[in-house]
Write a protein that holds these residues in place. Sequence first.
Motif, PDB file in Angstrom:
ATOM      1  N   TRP A   7     -44.979 -14.093 -72.920  1.00  0.00           N
ATOM      2  CA  TRP A   7     -45.998 -14.489 -71.946  1.00  0.00           C
ATOM      3  C   TRP A   7     -46.249 -15.990 -72.010  1.00  0.00           C
ATOM      4  O   TRP A   7     -46.346 -16.570 -73.102  1.00  0.00           O
ATOM      5  CB  TRP A   7     -47.309 -13.754 -72.210  1.00  0.00           C
ATOM      6  N   SER A  30     -54.144 -10.518 -69.231  1.00  0.00           N
ATOM      7  CA  SER A  30     -52.714 -10.511 -68.916  1.00  0.00           C
ATOM      8  C   SER A  30     -51.892 -10.926 -70.136  1.00  0.00           C
ATOM      9  O   SER A  30     -50.836 -10.362 -70.417  1.00  0.00           O
ATOM     10  CB  SER A  30     -52.440 -11.471 -67.754  1.00  0.00           C
ATOM     11  N   LYS A  31     -52.412 -11.895 -70.874  1.00  0.00           N
ATOM     12  CA  LYS A  31     -51.731 -12.361 -72.095  1.00  0.00           C
ATOM     13  C   LYS A  31     -51.760 -11.290 -73.179  1.00  0.00           C
ATOM     14  O   LYS A  31     -50.757 -11.067 -73.859  1.00  0.00           O
ATOM     15  CB  LYS A  31     -52.409 -13.632 -72.599  1.00  0.00           C
ATOM     16  N   GLN A  41     -49.496 -11.002 -76.674  1.00  0.00           N
ATOM     17  CA  GLN A  41     -48.103 -11.438 -76.549  1.00  0.00           C
ATOM     18  C   GLN A  41     -47.898 -12.876 -77.018  1.00  0.00           C
ATOM     19  O   GLN A  41     -48.779 -13.722 -76.870  1.00  0.00           O
ATOM     20  CB  GLN A  41     -47.660 -11.304 -75.095  1.00  0.00           C
TER      21      GLN A  41
END
Length: 219
Positions: free
Chosen positions: A167, A158-159, A162
């Motif tokens: 994030w 998900s990170k 970023q």
Amino acid sequence: MLTAVLRGLAAASLALVPLTVPAPAHAVETLPLAEAVDRLPVKAESRDGYDRDAFRHWNSGDNLDDGCNTRGEVLLAEAVELPEVGPRCRLSGGRWWSYYDQMWVTSASGLDIDHMVPLAESWDSGASAWTAQRREAYANDQGAAVSLVAVTARSNRSKSDQDPAEWLPPAAEVHCRYVAEWVATKLRWILTADETEVSALNEAAAGCPEQTVTYEPAP
């Protein structure tokens, strides 16, 4: 007589030499988060020429006798309950705490080793000018506990690459810690930050008045 005088002068000269121990070349520093953010060099980022393969990882790790690469060594270092280590560093059992999302993980295969400052972000922030050897050292950095973090594969992906302007971990209660570790890593490796990133870091620091940053410059 002359010899005695010369010996006396030599002894007097030695007595004047201050008995001090030189400061270590890589001293550990601890400072408030807001002050640490102010130390980041501000510069526009560029991803021109980035190739993940420019950062050799995972290498043979810090302990050449344990049969584990860097990933395996980080998993062993961060295990709350140690796993059994089989041939070729195959890990079974064990338990880990993924602080990004506050989850227990009981299988090493469910974990990613996150570069606190992602490889692509480090490239944007100065690593593009490094030698291949320094990029390898960065990608396998176990010299600071915050550089590499064992977290759930889901949170790591998900990170992606970023920065904190884009994030933050899903667990809001760890945002202060995460931002401090991000800044510590950038200071350790003398990486820059762009204006949007610095703005986000300053905003986070304002909400974390008690948070400190501890870092040691990379060798």
